[in-house]
Structure formats: C-alpha cells, structure tokens
Motif scaffolding. Structure first.
Motif, PDB file in Angstrom:
ATOM      1  N   GLY A  25       0.397  -1.297  -0.006  1.00 52.54           N
ATOM      2  CA  GLY A  25      -0.080  -0.206  -0.197  1.00 52.54           C
ATOM      3  C   GLY A  25       0.838   0.923  -0.030  1.00 52.54           C
ATOM      4  N   GLY A  26       2.042   0.813   1.071  1.00 55.39           N
ATOM      5  CA  GLY A  26       2.819   2.146   0.870  1.00 55.39           C
ATOM      6  C   GLY A  26       3.555   2.394  -0.884  1.00 55.39           C
ATOM      7  N   TRP A  27       3.780   1.761  -1.043  1.00 58.90           N
ATOM      8  CA  TRP A  27       4.453   1.762  -2.800  1.00 58.90           C
ATOM      9  C   TRP A  27       3.643   2.323  -3.538  1.00 58.90           C
ATOM     10  N   ARG A  48      -4.251   7.949   1.598  1.00 56.43           N
ATOM     11  CA  ARG A  48      -2.897   8.242   2.768  1.00 56.43           C
ATOM     12  C   ARG A  48      -3.751   8.109   4.048  1.00 56.43           C
ATOM     13  N   ALA A  49      -4.763   8.669   4.246  1.00 58.31           N
ATOM     14  CA  ALA A  49      -5.788   7.536   5.933  1.00 58.31           C
ATOM     15  C   ALA A  49      -5.885   6.628   6.023  1.00 58.31           C
ATOM     16  N   GLY A  50      -5.767   5.637   4.721  1.00 53.26           N
ATOM     17  CA  GLY A  50      -6.268   3.988   4.151  1.00 53.26           C
ATOM     18  C   GLY A  50      -4.153   3.449   5.069  1.00 53.26           C
ATOM     19  N   HIS A  51      -3.184   4.305   4.411  1.00 54.20           N
ATOM     20  CA  HIS A  51      -2.026   3.480   4.380  1.00 54.20           C
ATOM     21  C   HIS A  51      -1.687   3.795   6.071  1.00 54.20           C
ATOM     22  N   ALA A  52      -2.136   5.401   6.705  1.00 55.76           N
ATOM     23  CA  ALA A  52      -1.837   5.201   7.714  1.00 55.76           C
ATOM     24  C   ALA A  52      -2.779   4.510   8.780  1.00 55.76           C
ATOM     25  N   ALA A  54      -3.606   1.635   8.820  1.00 54.49           N
ATOM     26  CA  ALA A  54      -3.404  -0.034   8.491  1.00 54.49           C
ATOM     27  C   ALA A  54      -1.918  -0.215   9.269  1.00 54.49           C
ATOM     28  N   GLY A  55      -1.519   0.939   9.053  1.00 52.44           N
ATOM     29  CA  GLY A  55      -0.046   0.798   9.787  1.00 52.44           C
ATOM     30  C   GLY A  55       0.299   0.744  11.280  1.00 52.44           C
ATOM     31  N   VAL A  56      -1.224   2.255  11.950  1.00 55.87           N
ATOM     32  CA  VAL A  56      -0.744   2.229  13.306  1.00 55.87           C
ATOM     33  C   VAL A  56      -1.822   0.951  13.903  1.00 55.87           C
ATOM     34  N   LEU A  57      -2.874   0.724  13.533  1.00 56.37           N
ATOM     35  CA  LEU A  57      -3.748  -0.072  13.484  1.00 56.37           C
ATOM     36  C   LEU A  57      -3.327  -1.265  14.175  1.00 56.37           C
ATOM     37  N   VAL A  58      -2.879  -1.847  13.140  1.00 51.49           N
ATOM     38  CA  VAL A  58      -1.873  -3.277  13.337  1.00 51.49           C
ATOM     39  C   VAL A  58      -0.453  -3.650  13.775  1.00 51.49           C
ATOM     40  N   THR A  59      -0.153  -2.426  15.088  1.00 52.78           N
ATOM     41  CA  THR A  59       0.625  -2.096  15.178  1.00 52.78           C
ATOM     42  C   THR A  59       0.467  -1.818  16.984  1.00 52.78           C
ATOM     43  N   LEU A  60      -0.806  -1.396  16.934  1.00 50.35           N
ATOM     44  CA  LEU A  60      -1.942  -1.578  18.078  1.00 50.35           C
ATOM     45  C   LEU A  60      -2.443  -2.722  18.200  1.00 50.35           C
ATOM     46  N   LEU A  91     -10.667  -3.993   8.260  1.00 42.86           N
ATOM     47  CA  LEU A  91     -12.199  -2.993   7.453  1.00 42.86           C
ATOM     48  C   LEU A  91     -11.644  -1.388   7.252  1.00 42.86           C
ATOM     49  N   LEU A  92     -11.152   0.101   8.708  1.00 44.53           N
ATOM     50  CA  LEU A  92     -11.024   0.645   8.564  1.00 44.53           C
ATOM     51  C   LEU A  92      -9.963   1.125   6.931  1.00 44.53           C
ATOM     52  N   PRO A  93      -8.937   0.228   6.768  1.00 44.21           N
ATOM     53  CA  PRO A  93      -7.983   1.047   5.186  1.00 44.21           C
ATOM     54  C   PRO A  93      -8.568   0.473   4.338  1.00 44.21           C
ATOM     55  N   ALA A  94      -9.393  -0.582   4.186  1.00 42.60           N
ATOM     56  CA  ALA A  94     -10.260  -1.408   2.657  1.00 42.60           C
ATOM     57  C   ALA A  94     -10.997  -0.327   3.173  1.00 42.60           C
ATOM     58  N   GLY A  95     -12.129   0.565   3.611  1.00 46.34           N
ATOM     59  CA  GLY A  95     -13.299   1.770   4.029  1.00 46.34           C
ATOM     60  C   GLY A  95     -12.217   2.334   3.069  1.00 46.34           C
ATOM     61  N   PHE A  96     -11.835   2.946   3.520  1.00 44.94           N
ATOM     62  CA  PHE A  96     -10.702   3.908   2.310  1.00 44.94           C
ATOM     63  C   PHE A  96      -9.972   4.039   1.457  1.00 44.94           C
ATOM     64  N   PHE A  97      -9.426   3.117   1.066  1.00 43.03           N
ATOM     65  CA  PHE A  97      -9.182   2.495  -0.373  1.00 43.03           C
ATOM     66  C   PHE A  97     -10.176   2.236  -0.912  1.00 43.03           C
ATOM     67  N   LEU A  98     -11.259   1.071  -0.631  1.00 39.48           N
ATOM     68  CA  LEU A  98     -12.106   0.439  -0.985  1.00 39.48           C
ATOM     69  C   LEU A  98     -13.157   1.963  -2.342  1.00 39.48           C
TER      70      LEU A  98
END
Length: 136
Positions: A25-27, A48-52, A54-60, A91-98
C-alpha cells in the motif's frame, strides 16, 4: 513475561506476515503522490488515511493481542479484546481504499460504510481489553 497461547502466537505470525500488504500500500501511495498513478485530491487523501490507519492499527492490534494474554477474559470476550483492533485494522483501511477506488472519483462510494464498522471494532476491542486488564 507473558506466555503466549498457541492461538495468539499463530495470530501474531499471520499479522506479522500481513505487514507486507501495508508495504505494498505504501508503494502504491508513493506512485500516487509522485504522479505515476493518477488520483484526484479526494483519492489522495483517502489513500493516505487508509495507509496510515493500517500501519497504526496493526501495531496497536499486536499490542492488544499480547496484552489480552494478561487478562482473565475467556471465550468471545477474550477474542474481542485480542483481535477487535486487528479486525478494525482490516476494515478501516479497506473502507478508505475501496471507497475511493475508481477513475476520477471525487466522493466515496458505498464501501465507505466499512469506516464506522472498523471504528466500532477498534472501540469494542480496546474497551473490552481495558476492562479485562482492570479486572484481572
């Protein structure tokens, strides 16, 4: 030291491997911001929101997975405490990207409905974990 159950160890392994999807997604986002992939201003902001998220929520989510091992929660409550944030991390990144997908899109499509579902999953997960930790 927290001892991991087999289920938590397996989940953590799958999530660690899934980080590659965030990298891809970053690429894609790099291609968008450098003009190599066409996108509207709306799409750029949602990507941008989807990518951000994804990274933060996977870490959390990984932290919640580990901390859930320190609770006395069982069954569905334990599952929610340990994986609710990880469900939201999908769900959140999918919502932003899709919801921004499609040539020239300037408004989200119906898949924007994934955003509140993802937010609900995150909230339910962290609240359940917090209660579980305070009552352990």
């Amino acid at each position: 030291m927290i001892e991991l159950t087999d289920a938590a160890r397996s989940t953590a392994g799958v999530v660690a491997l899934a980080v590659v999807t965030i990298e891809s997604g970053g690429w894609f986002l790099l291609r968008v911001v450098t003009g190599r992939a066409p996108a509207t201003d709306f799409q750029r902001s949602f990507y941008r929101a989807g990518h951000a998220h994804a990274g933060v929520l996977v870490t959390l989510g990984m932290v919640c997975l580990l901390l859930g091992e320190a609770t006395s929660l069982t069954g569905g409550w334990r599952w929610l405490a340990q994986t609710g944030v990880l469900v939201g991390a999908v769900l959140l990144p999918a919502g932003f990207f899709l919801s921004a997908a499609g040539s020239g899109r300037t408004r989200p499509n119906r898949l924007v409905a994934l955003l509140p579902l993802g937010a609900l999953a995150v909230a339910a997960g962290v609240v359940t974990l917090g209660v579980g930790l305070l009552t352990a």
